[in-house]
Write a protein that holds these residues in place. Structure first.
Motif, PDB file in Angstrom:
ATOM      1  N   PRO A 270      -4.953   5.231  -0.605  1.00 13.88           N
ATOM      2  CA  PRO A 270      -4.974   4.416   0.613  1.00 13.88           C
ATOM      3  C   PRO A 270      -4.793   5.280   1.858  1.00 13.88           C
TER       4      PRO A 270
ATOM      5  N   PRO B 138      -1.620   3.959   7.547  1.00 11.62           N
ATOM      6  CA  PRO B 138      -1.604   2.794   8.444  1.00 11.62           C
ATOM      7  C   PRO B 138      -1.403   3.238   9.892  1.00 11.62           C
TER       8      PRO B 138
ATOM      9  N   ARG C 188       0.808  -1.217   0.000  1.00 18.32           N
ATOM     10  CA  ARG C 188       0.000   0.000   0.000  1.00 18.32           C
ATOM     11  C   ARG C 188       0.842   1.268   0.000  1.00 18.32           C
TER      12      ARG C 188
ATOM     13  N   ASP D  45      -4.665  -0.906  12.689  1.00 20.98           N
ATOM     14  CA  ASP D  45      -3.994  -0.950  11.387  1.00 20.98           C
ATOM     15  C   ASP D  45      -4.974  -1.331  10.269  1.00 20.98           C
ATOM     16  N   THR D  46      -6.129  -0.696  10.295  1.00 16.43           N
ATOM     17  CA  THR D  46      -7.182  -0.974   9.323  1.00 16.43           C
ATOM     18  C   THR D  46      -6.766  -0.486   7.934  1.00 16.43           C
ATOM     19  N   GLU D  47      -6.952  -1.328   6.929  1.00 16.63           N
ATOM     20  CA  GLU D  47      -6.682  -0.936   5.549  1.00 16.63           C
ATOM     21  C   GLU D  47      -7.985  -0.435   4.915  1.00 16.63           C
ATOM     22  N   TYR D  48      -7.989   0.828   4.536  1.00 19.35           N
ATOM     23  CA  TYR D  48      -9.184   1.414   3.930  1.00 19.35           C
ATOM     24  C   TYR D  48      -8.772   2.554   3.018  1.00 19.35           C
ATOM     25  N   GLU D  49      -9.731   3.039   2.234  1.00 15.91           N
ATOM     26  CA  GLU D  49      -9.462   4.117   1.285  1.00 15.91           C
ATOM     27  C   GLU D  49     -10.491   5.232   1.492  1.00 15.91           C
TER      28      GLU D  49
END
Length: 811
Positions: free
Chosen positions: A797, A800, A275, A766-770
């Protein structure tokens, strides 16, 4: 401002920072302990500045207001003003298109304040009463706002005409510290992951009449994404004087920044390389600002107060943007090889051509394509005449821009207490004048994109001497704006007040093309006039509850950048290429809203309902192989409506706050969205009722702060947003960005009266989102590296997990 007899409820609501700014109750005609009646006037001196220069929360605002105090700003330990507003204010959302803390698109109630050209700007921003939207594109440079030197932040809702142009959805006002609001010395240092480090030093004091304040701060980070270091330096100073008649503040701000924000990346690239990967670069913006301002009040008599504000602003912005190329090989009829801007299919054909000398497969200049004219050479000069570089390897463009803007403005107004038909009233009349002088230059240099292997940096290296004549811009712009305004508050009864206001605007934009004459030049002479009214009614339902009803109208004239880029037959590249274009109409927005506020049993509650309708809204139509190529158009109508609900309360050692907002942002007229990289194809039909992309419908913000001891506290911020459409999907036909929930936590510890510290973890899980999505053509750059990358989805992105430590010493 002259105010009379503020009720306890008004004090409570203003102090809570979640209230409506119901100024009118400051003039309630009830008898007080001091013995004042309807006909008596008590003068209360107030400081600070808005665009009105009333300098008080008691100013009629025709809507709601959210405010943060100096203490709340310091406790937030935010890197930038947008981050602060995102976590603390309802209805504020960030599209992190650039992945830089100082370059997000800030959305409030569906309206935008952004440093990037190409977005429909709709929020006015004021620093100590001076407008700081940049004159060229109404953009907002967040790196030029000294967060550590800010005393109060207020976000006003609605299309309040008293805040002037661009107040379509709201106005953001920033008041800086003075020696009368900050009487101390403080050192503030922060270290964190990804090379983050910051230090701020400030000192202030006063002797009762004279005050001084100085703040110097430095921020830098490596950035969590590849090739994205940034540095911001700011110095702010203030000298103030006040007595029983005068208040004068003289301020100077210097800022110097270098920001790297490398934008959205193909979603498949992030899956392959991580990312932190970037698509192409560099994408760099440098700002250098000198900003002077002076503001003050003069108490003419017990019933009359005159206020004034003047500012001068000199900002130099330079930008570098590396992109893939829209150009490919072609030939003159005599066989000479050169560059032409080709259609995508032709480009792809040439890119796969293994025999550069096979002229039969090259398009011919004059029949199928137009040859590039190179700066410094005759128009019929071929690339092969001036360079040994093959057009097959020229697959990038290195776009540079420089904007030198000087702006100054002056405003003055008179506030008077009087009686209207026997009712206590306050009348404010004023005038403003603003002038901007912009010198803009831009060039496109052909270059080589380093993308032969997966280990290459995908940076663009310019080829000196190979510049496009068509994309060269030399533009001088003069903008002039003046206005007359008034607002009157009349207290009809003890519990009902009526506010009526309006502003007449006259704007002139004069553009001179310094490099082109004739029909193709950017010369333009544009004039706009508009009167915008507002009316509001404030009703005290009980001693502890209020309701505010308001109608307001404001407008925005097309910016010089938009006026220079409005031809669908000749799209430009932002911020580089501008062309001679038809004029655009100014945007007019009308807002109606109802706001309710109540305070009871240690609970403060607000409920706001609003609806904004914009006529001739300006949007950017993407029209090329890169997202920055396109043109601006007017569309007939857009609408933004919604609900905001907030609860703020204390229970024993626990302080909690809950915000929810629902936003329905829609196009209200049909049009064709060009959107060349839409997964379903270009030229999509947008219908009335389709949702405006980039706007989550639902937002929830939940805050907890628990006092563990007298010295330590534990806090959490939980922010949730629903899904949103990609930019380019104005017809709402494709998949959306996913919804997300992100949690931030912190621990505060006060060692003694001098030292304190905060340990903060943003994005704890540490959520992965956009937060941002658009469409592009990834295979133009990545096909030789990752042949299976085909998706047109590009995303920004989100950051983090990041741990940081802040330490303060105040003495």
């Amino acid at each position: 401002m002259i105010v009379k007899n503020t009720t306890p409820l008004s004090y409570a609501l203003i102090a809570s920072s979640v209230s409506l700014a119901l100024c009118n109750h400051a003039y309630a005609n009830t008898k007080t302990d001091s013995g004042l009646t309807n006909n008596d006037v008590e003068v209360i001196e107030v400081h600070g500045a808005t665009s009105l220069q009333t300098g008080s929360d008691a100013a009629p605002i025709f809507g709601s207001v959210q405010s943060l105090s100096q203490k709340q700003i310091e406790e937030s330990v935010s890197r930038s003003l947008p981050e602060l507003l995102k976590t603390q204010f309802a209805s504020v959302n960030l599209n992190d298109a650039q992945n830089n803390p100082f370059q997000p698109d800030l959305q409030y109630r569906g309206f935008t304040a952004s440093p990037l050209l190409g977005l429909p700007q709709g929020i006015s921003v004021y620093l100590n009463g001076g407008r700081i939207n940049e004159a060229f594109g109404d953009t907002v440079n967040w790196d030029l706002m000294p967060l550590d030197a800010i005393d109060t932040v207020s976000l006003y809702s609605g299309s309040n005409p008293l805040f002037g142009q661009n107040t379509l959805g709201g106005a953001l006002t920033l008041n800086t510290k003075t020696g009368f609001t900050f009487d101390a010395n403080e050192i503030d240092a922060t270290v964190g992951q990804y090379g983050q480090s910051a230090i701020s030093i400030e000192t202030g004091g006063n002797n009762g009449s004279w005050g001084y304040y100085i703040n110097a701060n430095h921020y830098e980070e490596d950035g969590w994404r590849d090739y994205s270091p940034s540095e911001v330096n700011q110095v702010f100073s203030s000298v103030s004087y006040q007595d029983n008649k005068w208040r004068i503040d003289v301020n100077y701000l210097y800022a110097d920044s270098e920001l790297l924000g490398n934008g959205a990346s193909p979603i498949e690239l992030l899956d392959i390389e991580g990312r932190e990967a970037v698509y192409t670069h560099p994408d760099q913006t440098n700002n250098e600002l000198h900003h002077f301002s002076v503001s003050g009040d003069l108490q003419l008599s017990d019933a009359h107060l005159i206020s004034f504000n003047a500012f001068y602003r000199d900002n130099e912005t330079t930008s570098i943007n590396g992109d893939d190329s829209d150009f490919g090989a072609c030939q003159f009829s005599d066989g000479r090889i050169t560059l032409c801007e080709l259609e995508d299919d032709d480009d792809d054909e040439n890119d796969n051509d293994e025999d550069e000398d096979d002229d039969d497969e090259l398009v011919t200049v004059g029949d199928d394509a137009e040859a590039v004219a190179f700066i410094g050479y005759d128009e019929d000069t071929a690339l092969s005449d001036i360079s040994e570089v093959s057009p097959e390897v020229i697959d990038g463009t290195y776009n540079t821009g420089k904007s030198d803007t000087q702006a100054f403005g002056f405003s003055s107004q008179l506030a008077s207490n009087y009686e209207l038909l026997g009712k206590p009233s306050v009348l404010v009349i004023g005038a403003t004048y603003n002038k901007g002088d912009i010198n803009y230059a831009a060039d496109t240099t052909f270059g080589i994109l380093e993308n032969e292997t997966a280990n290459d940096t995908r940076t663009v290296t310019p080829l000196q001497g190979l510049q496009s004549a068509e994309d060269r811009v030399r533009l001088d712009v003069d903008t002039t704006a003046w206005s007359l305004l008034f607002v009157n508050t009349t207290h009809i009864t003890d519990t009902i007040s009526l506010n009526i206001g309006g502003r007449f605007n006259r704007d002139h934009v004069l553009m001179e093309d310094l490099s082109e004459d004739g029909d193709d030049s950017l010369d333009g002479n544009h004039r706009f006039t508009q009167f915008n009214p507002a009316i509001g009614l404030d009703i005290a339902l009980t001693e502890h509850s209020l309701i505010n009803l308001a109608f307001s109208q404001s407008s925005r004239t097309p910016s010089p950048a938009e006026l220079s880029c409005a031809d669908e037959d000749d799209p430009c590249r932002l911020p580089n290429g501008f062309v001679a274009d038809p004029p655009l109409d100014q945007v007019v927005t009308q807002t109606i809203e109802a706001n309710y506020a109540a305070a009871f049993n240690d609970i403060e509650l607000t409920l706001n309902i609003y609806r904004s309708k914009s006529q001739d809204d300006i949007i950017f139509q993407q029209a090329g192989s890169v997202a920055s190529r396109g043109y601006f158009i007017n569309i007939d109508a857009t609408r933004r409506q919604g609900i905001e609900f907030s609860i703020n309360s204390f229970w024993k050692q626990l302080h909690y706050r809950f915000n929810y907002n629902y936003l329905d942002a829609t196009f209200e007229s049909s049009f064709i969205s060009f959107s060349p990289f839409n997964p379903l194809g270009a030229n999509r039909q947008v219908e009335a009722g389709d949702t405006i992309p980039g706007q989550p419908k639902h937002h929830i913000k939940f805050y907890l702060d628990y006092a563990l001891t007298n010295q330590a506290s534990l806090g959490a911020e939980i922010i949730s947003a629903s899904s949103q459409y990609y930019r380019g999907d104005e017809a709402n036909e494709n998949d959306t960005l996913d919804s997300y929930v992100v949690t931030n936590v912190y621990v505060d510890y006060q060692f003694n009266h001098t030292f304190s510290a905060q340990l903060r973890i943003n994005n704890l899980f540490d959520t992965e989102y956009e937060t941002f999505g658009t469409y592009g053509e990834a295979d133009e750059v990545l096909e030789d590296i990752y042949s299976d990358v085909e998706s047109p989805l590009f995303v920004g992105p989100a950051h983090p997990r990041m741990v940081s430590l802040n330490v303060k010493a105040k003495f």
